[in-house]
Write an enzyme that holds these catalytic residues in place. Structure first.
Site, PDB file in Angstrom:
ATOM      1  N   GLU A 126       0.850  -1.196   0.000  1.00 48.37           N
ATOM      2  CA  GLU A 126       0.000   0.000   0.000  1.00 48.37           C
ATOM      3  C   GLU A 126       0.880   1.239   0.000  1.00 48.37           C
ATOM      4  O   GLU A 126       1.861   1.256   0.745  1.00 48.37           O
ATOM      5  CB  GLU A 126      -0.909   0.032   1.233  1.00 48.37           C
ATOM      6  CG  GLU A 126      -1.869   1.222   1.166  1.00 48.37           C
ATOM      7  CD  GLU A 126      -2.781   1.345   2.396  1.00 48.37           C
ATOM      8  OE1 GLU A 126      -2.675   0.556   3.337  1.00 48.37           O
ATOM      9  OE2 GLU A 126      -3.603   2.263   2.381  1.00 48.37           O
ATOM     10  N   MET A 267       0.219  -2.928   8.699  1.00 44.73           N
ATOM     11  CA  MET A 267      -0.469  -3.018   7.418  1.00 44.73           C
ATOM     12  C   MET A 267      -1.417  -4.205   7.386  1.00 44.73           C
ATOM     13  O   MET A 267      -1.047  -5.323   7.760  1.00 44.73           O
ATOM     14  CB  MET A 267       0.582  -3.118   6.301  1.00 44.73           C
ATOM     15  CG  MET A 267      -0.009  -3.238   4.925  1.00 44.73           C
ATOM     16  SD  MET A 267      -0.968  -1.750   4.487  1.00 44.73           S
ATOM     17  CE  MET A 267      -2.176  -2.478   3.396  1.00 44.73           C
ATOM     18  N   GLU A 268      -2.618  -3.940   6.901  1.00 43.98           N
ATOM     19  CA  GLU A 268      -3.722  -4.892   6.988  1.00 43.98           C
ATOM     20  C   GLU A 268      -3.781  -5.929   5.868  1.00 43.98           C
ATOM     21  O   GLU A 268      -4.853  -6.459   5.580  1.00 43.98           O
ATOM     22  CB  GLU A 268      -5.038  -4.104   7.016  1.00 43.98           C
ATOM     23  CG  GLU A 268      -5.442  -3.430   5.682  1.00 43.98           C
ATOM     24  CD  GLU A 268      -5.008  -1.975   5.535  1.00 43.98           C
ATOM     25  OE1 GLU A 268      -4.029  -1.573   6.204  1.00 43.98           O
ATOM     26  OE2 GLU A 268      -5.629  -1.255   4.735  1.00 43.98           O
ATOM     27  N   ASN A 269      -2.676  -6.257   5.201  1.00 45.28           N
ATOM     28  CA  ASN A 269      -2.672  -7.259   4.127  1.00 45.28           C
ATOM     29  C   ASN A 269      -3.580  -8.433   4.478  1.00 45.28           C
ATOM     30  O   ASN A 269      -3.528  -8.946   5.593  1.00 45.28           O
ATOM     31  CB  ASN A 269      -1.258  -7.794   3.923  1.00 45.28           C
ATOM     32  CG  ASN A 269      -0.222  -6.697   3.917  1.00 45.28           C
ATOM     33  OD1 ASN A 269      -0.305  -5.782   3.123  1.00 45.28           O
ATOM     34  ND2 ASN A 269       0.724  -6.775   4.838  1.00 45.28           N
ATOM     35  N   HIS A 301      -7.115  -2.264  14.969  1.00 41.79           N
ATOM     36  CA  HIS A 301      -7.272  -1.488  13.737  1.00 41.79           C
ATOM     37  C   HIS A 301      -7.056  -2.372  12.501  1.00 41.79           C
ATOM     38  O   HIS A 301      -7.894  -2.417  11.602  1.00 41.79           O
ATOM     39  CB  HIS A 301      -6.287  -0.322  13.751  1.00 41.79           C
ATOM     40  CG  HIS A 301      -6.320   0.547  12.539  1.00 41.79           C
ATOM     41  ND1 HIS A 301      -6.949   1.777  12.525  1.00 41.79           N
ATOM     42  CD2 HIS A 301      -5.817   0.376  11.295  1.00 41.79           C
ATOM     43  CE1 HIS A 301      -6.816   2.310  11.323  1.00 41.79           C
ATOM     44  NE2 HIS A 301      -6.132   1.482  10.550  1.00 41.79           N
ATOM     45  N   GLU A 302      -5.942  -3.062  12.468  1.00 40.48           N
ATOM     46  CA  GLU A 302      -5.635  -3.866  11.274  1.00 40.48           C
ATOM     47  C   GLU A 302      -6.638  -5.006  11.124  1.00 40.48           C
ATOM     48  O   GLU A 302      -7.063  -5.321  10.019  1.00 40.48           O
ATOM     49  CB  GLU A 302      -4.204  -4.403  11.323  1.00 40.48           C
ATOM     50  CG  GLU A 302      -3.109  -3.352  11.537  1.00 40.48           C
ATOM     51  CD  GLU A 302      -3.209  -2.128  10.638  1.00 40.48           C
ATOM     52  OE1 GLU A 302      -3.740  -2.246   9.517  1.00 40.48           O
ATOM     53  OE2 GLU A 302      -2.766  -1.042  11.067  1.00 40.48           O
ATOM     54  N   HIS A 305      -9.902  -3.759   9.644  1.00 40.31           N
ATOM     55  CA  HIS A 305      -9.824  -3.506   8.203  1.00 40.31           C
ATOM     56  C   HIS A 305     -10.343  -4.684   7.382  1.00 40.31           C
ATOM     57  O   HIS A 305     -10.659  -4.521   6.202  1.00 40.31           O
ATOM     58  CB  HIS A 305      -8.370  -3.259   7.781  1.00 40.31           C
ATOM     59  CG  HIS A 305      -7.956  -1.819   7.751  1.00 40.31           C
ATOM     60  ND1 HIS A 305      -8.717  -0.830   7.174  1.00 40.31           N
ATOM     61  CD2 HIS A 305      -6.837  -1.193   8.210  1.00 40.31           C
ATOM     62  CE1 HIS A 305      -8.081   0.340   7.270  1.00 40.31           C
ATOM     63  NE2 HIS A 305      -6.946   0.148   7.916  1.00 40.31           N
TER      64      HIS A 305
END
Ligand code: PHE
Ligand code: ZN
Length: 876
Positions: A126, A267-269, A301-302, A305
């Site tokens: 991202e 990061m929410e991969n 949070h992640e 997502h």
């Protein structure tokens, strides 16, 4: 814009066009190696609609080996290639495209794409990093199903992870391979892979429909003992999203990997989150109470997502807040349900007011949904994230909590698997709640902080009270923008602080709390049933991200500070009193005595036995220097620091006994406990010590040293260290040496050690920071280190960053340019420290302007830094 950026192209929202081609499926085979990684991709490409336009794939820093169409190798003459694209003509409406490229992860210092962190290879895609792995349509509205084969040397890369579920694995000689499939179509910014000598801890979670999910956290073996808390936070988040939003996880595995080198927080991969170690690792000896909460919140949070961002994703990057603002709001709700909700709300509101409002004051002001950008990485901003979250919060206030959840369900169900816009979220609320939010949509379009003015009139003969509320929405050039729809929550108190139930003439309701909805530039709201002049409590819960002006007397503010049942308003009343007092000292240097209302109100808060000590600690703290700067014509950082410090010191002199008594009473000498009440007691105790230290007395210094050395937890140790680092006494060096000696092997703890020195008020701070750049623990290419030292000086030490002789600016500018050559994203965040240069007194303004011009003239400036600097230099 000035012409430094030769290739800098501006992208506009209004130019959005749907993609010419779809890529429903991709198979990737990645042969991993530190310096030579081979990527073979096989794309299923379909033409969208009837046209003859070529396929233009994105790609950067790739060595192209070969291209095949439907199995046939292409002659290089038949395609076009430049630094950023690969253009192909496709004859058929459906094509199989095979592309082979080679990349060098070890040379990737931007930490964007596939890169090396210690012995591990990992990715960050991202927003536009996938194009540095292979040629692709690197835009979020192209959704594909991925099948990924990872192959590497067994002993070097024993763990091979990608998105989705592991479906196969095997060995061939010294190599092994693992195959991963992610059945959910996703944009390429959610792609991830990790390869390295990692260990893991695991747990199992059964979802609400009875499916079993394997949860794992991967880290370097030495960090494994610090991963338990993060794993339990993940479980909490999964349970919470099921319970509150009805959202269930959708894969058989959920992996989190902690790496030391990472540009952002996490990061929410899809199914494979990659985290900065700072938001995973936590144990009492090394993590503060605040760190624990950050870990829980970022893990939450992640995870959240997965629905707000992954299952329903973005049409284009202008919609970034659709996932980030929404997910921050969900994260805030998750966090509030696991801690003191009042304190959480105060902290979030304070962040908006101290940081996001400042962004709005400067050259980076932009709407929650920006209209254009040069470098999208520059728009991961406070406006997109936290103002975006406030906008979602207002939606939930306007349609009601139940209506909001209905709207969310509608949104998740209806747009599952699609790439949409902020309009779709607002539209889902309209559909589910039968309301018209057309005016509300302006929140996504208008930049700037609305100013709300409130005047109250009491009519004793009618027991009637009128609030006249006006709103003003200035744009950056001083023009007026149309009014916004926004909720102002109010309540009333009598002079003794008793809650009153007034009857609203608008809706006829008689109750304590009323939600007023503003839609017009000026509006009146009347209340009856009030026997005497009430004290209004306004913007309760910080119901809208606005600047509120209201003329309350110090007496009224003191009543609210002592009695308001809304934590935000109660805290804010005290802050307003404190702010007025500090500004009074600033404007008249001859003042040396405290205003009685203020001093008494502070004393009451200090002596009170409040049930929530975390609240009490916050209420005792004076407004931050950066925030105070928003209330003066021109900023004099030294003057602001001096007056704030003097007020603190004068309070400490007046209340020395009470502060000491509190400090000792809270020192229960129990072994450390992590629960919220114990954390709150620590916060209050350390706040007392903070005041006491301003007395600059040997006995207090000794207390702090003792606390540092005896502490069995990082919260108390760090609080003491920070205070000692703030004083130019021998104890400072003793404390720093003690701490360094103990924690030199723990990078995250050494970040704290660097930070306390960077934010010190001592005169030699800039010189010390300069020395620390050469310290053995400092790493020039590690984002955490740069933020902890240079970022902290630039963003959180206004006194020393704005050193009169310009040495602070000089140091930050140097480091910024050195960083820019390696990691533009990190450099750009340093660059923003100069954004408000026009607001400072003439000497500093001139100096900052010069520094900006120098940076702007530097050779090979990145697009990231270039955009920030040019915006700062452009006439408003
Ligand atoms: N999307 C990440 C988040 O959850 C932030 C991020 C952006 C991380 C860009 C890396 C790069 O907020
Ligand atoms: Zn996010």
């Amino acid at each position: 814009m000035a012409p430094t950026q030769k290739h800098a192209q501006r992208v506009y929202l209004r130019d959005y066009a749907a993609p010419d081609y779809r890529i429903p499926g991709i198979e990737l085979q990645v042969d991993l190696d530190r310096e030579q990684t081979r990527v073979r991709s096989c794309l299923k490409v379909e033409r969208s609609g009837d046209h003859h336009r070529p396929l233009v794939l994105h790609g950067e820093k790739l060595d192209l080996i070969s291209v095949k169409i439907n199995g046939e190798t292409l002659d290089p003459a038949s395609y076009h290639r430049d630094d950023t694209t690969l253009t192909l003509n496709l004859r058929e409406p459906a094509t199989t495209l095979q592309i082979e490229t080679e990349i060098n992860p070890a040379a990737n210092s931007e930490l964007n794409g596939l890169y090396a962190s210690a012995d591990t290879l990992c990715t960050q895609c991202e927003p536009e990093g996938f194009r540095r792995i292979t040629y692709f349509l690197d835009r979020p509205d192209v959704l594909s199903v991925y099948r990924v084969t990872l192959r590497a040397l067994k002993d070097q890369y024993p763990v091979l992870l990608a998105n989705g579920n592991q479906v196969n694995s095997g060995e061939d000689g010294q190599h092994h391979y693992v195959i991963w499939e992610d059945p959910h179509p996703k944009p390429c910014y959610l792609f991830a892979l990790v390869a390295g000598p990692l260990q893991f801890i695991e747990d199992r979670f059964t979802t609400c429909s009875g499916r079993e999910v394997l949860l794992r956290i991967y880290a370097r073996s030495r960090d494994i003992p610090q991963c338990d808390f993060a794993l339990s936070a993940l479980r909490d988040a999964m349970i919470w999203d099921e319970k509150v939003y009805g959202c269930e996880y959708d894969l058989g595995q959920y992996n989190i990997v902690a790496v030391e080198d990472f540009n952002m927080g996490a990061m929410e991969n899809k199914g494979l989150n990659i985290f900065n170690t700072r938001y995973v690792l936590a144990q009492p000896a090394t993590a503060t109470d605040h760190d624990y909460r950050s870990v829980r919140d970022v893990i939450g949070h992640e995870y959240l997502h997965n629905w707000s961002g992954n299952r329903v994703t973005l049409r284009d990057w202008f919609q970034l807040s659709l996932k980030e603002g929404f997910t921050v709001f969900r994260e805030q709700q998750f966090s509030a349900d696991h801690d003191s909700a009042g304190v959480k709300r105060i902290e979030d509101a304070n962040l908006v007011r101290t940081q996001q409002f400042r962004e709005d004051m400067g050259p980076m002001a932009h709407p929650v949904r920006p209209e254009s950008f040069v470098e999208i990485n520059n728009f991961y901003t406070l406006t997109v994230y936290i103002k975006g979250a406030e906008v979602v919060r207002m939606l939930s206030l306007l349609v009601g909590a139940q209506g909001f959840l209905r709207g969310c369900s509608h949104y998740f169900e209806y747009y599952d698997g699609e790439a949409v816009t902020t309009d779709h979220l607002v539209g889902a609320m309209e559909a589910a709640c039968d309301v018209d939010l057309s005016q509300f949509r302006r929140w996504y379009e208008q930049a700037g902080t609305p100013r709300i003015e409130v005047a109250g009139d009491f009519y004793p003969d009618k027991s009637r009270y009128c609030l006249c509320i006006s709103q003003n929405n200035p744009d950056s050039s001083g023009g007026r923008q149309p009014p916004l729809q926004l909720p102002i929550v109010v309540a009333f108190f009598d002079a003794e602080g008793n809650a009153l139930n007034a009857q609203s003439e608008n809706d006829g309701r008689k109750q304590h709390e009323h939600t007023l909805v503003l839609t017009d530039p000026v509006q009146e709201f009347a209340f009856t049933g009030l026997k005497s002049q009430p004290i209004p409590s306004l913007l309760r819960g910080f119901s809208a991200p606005v600047m509120l002006q209201v003329d309350l007397s110090d007496q009224d503010l003191a009543v609210l500070a002592g009695h308001d049942d809304d934590p935000f308003c109660r805290w804010d009343a005290g802050q307003t009193l404190a702010r007025k007092e500090i500004l009074r000292w600033l404007n008249d240097p001859s003042i040396c005595a405290l205003d009685e209302h203020f001093a008494e109100s502070f004393g009451k808060t200090l002596r009170a036995e409040l049930p929530d000590r975390a609240f009490q600690a916050l209420a005792l703290r004076l407004p931050e220097e950066n925030y105070l700067g928003d209330f003066v014509e021109v900023i004099d950082p030294e003057g602001i620091h001096r007056s704030r410090w003097s007020v603190m010191q004068t309070l400490a002199r007046r209340y020395t006994d009470e502060l000491l008594e509190r400090y000792h009473a809270l020192d229960a000498k129990l072994p450390y406990q992590r629960d919220a009440a114990s954390a709150a007691a620590r916060a209050l105790r350390n706040t007392c010590l903070d005041y006491l230290m301003t007395l600059e007395e040997g006995s207090v210094t000794a207390l702090a040293l003792k606390q540092l050395k005896a502490a069995d937890n990082m919260t108390d140790a760090l609080a003491a260290l920070a205070l000692l680092a703030n004083q130019a006494l021998p104890a400072r060096d003793e404390a720093l040496a003690f701490f360094e000696d103990r924690w030199r092997e723990y990078p995250l703890v050494m970040d704290k050690w660097l930070r306390v020195q960077a934010v010190s008020r001592c005169e030699d701070t800039v010189a010390r920071v300069r020395d620390l750049i050469r310290h053995r623990c400092y790493q020039h290419d590690n984002p955490n280190k740069i933020h902890a030292l240079i970022g902290a000086l630039a963003h959180t030490n206004p006194l020393r960053f704005h050193e009169r002789d310009g040495s602070g600016y000089q140091l930050v500018a140097e480091q910024l340019l050195a960083t820019d050559a390696k990691n533009p994203q990190v450099a750009a965040r340093l660059a923003s420290a100069f954004n408000l240069w026009r607001h400072y007194e003439p000497g500093r303004r001139e100096r900052m302007h010069k520094v900006l011009q120098n940076i702007s003239g530097a050779e090979h400036l990145s697009r990231d830094v270039g955009e920030i600097i040019e915006r700062a230099l452009v006439k408003p």
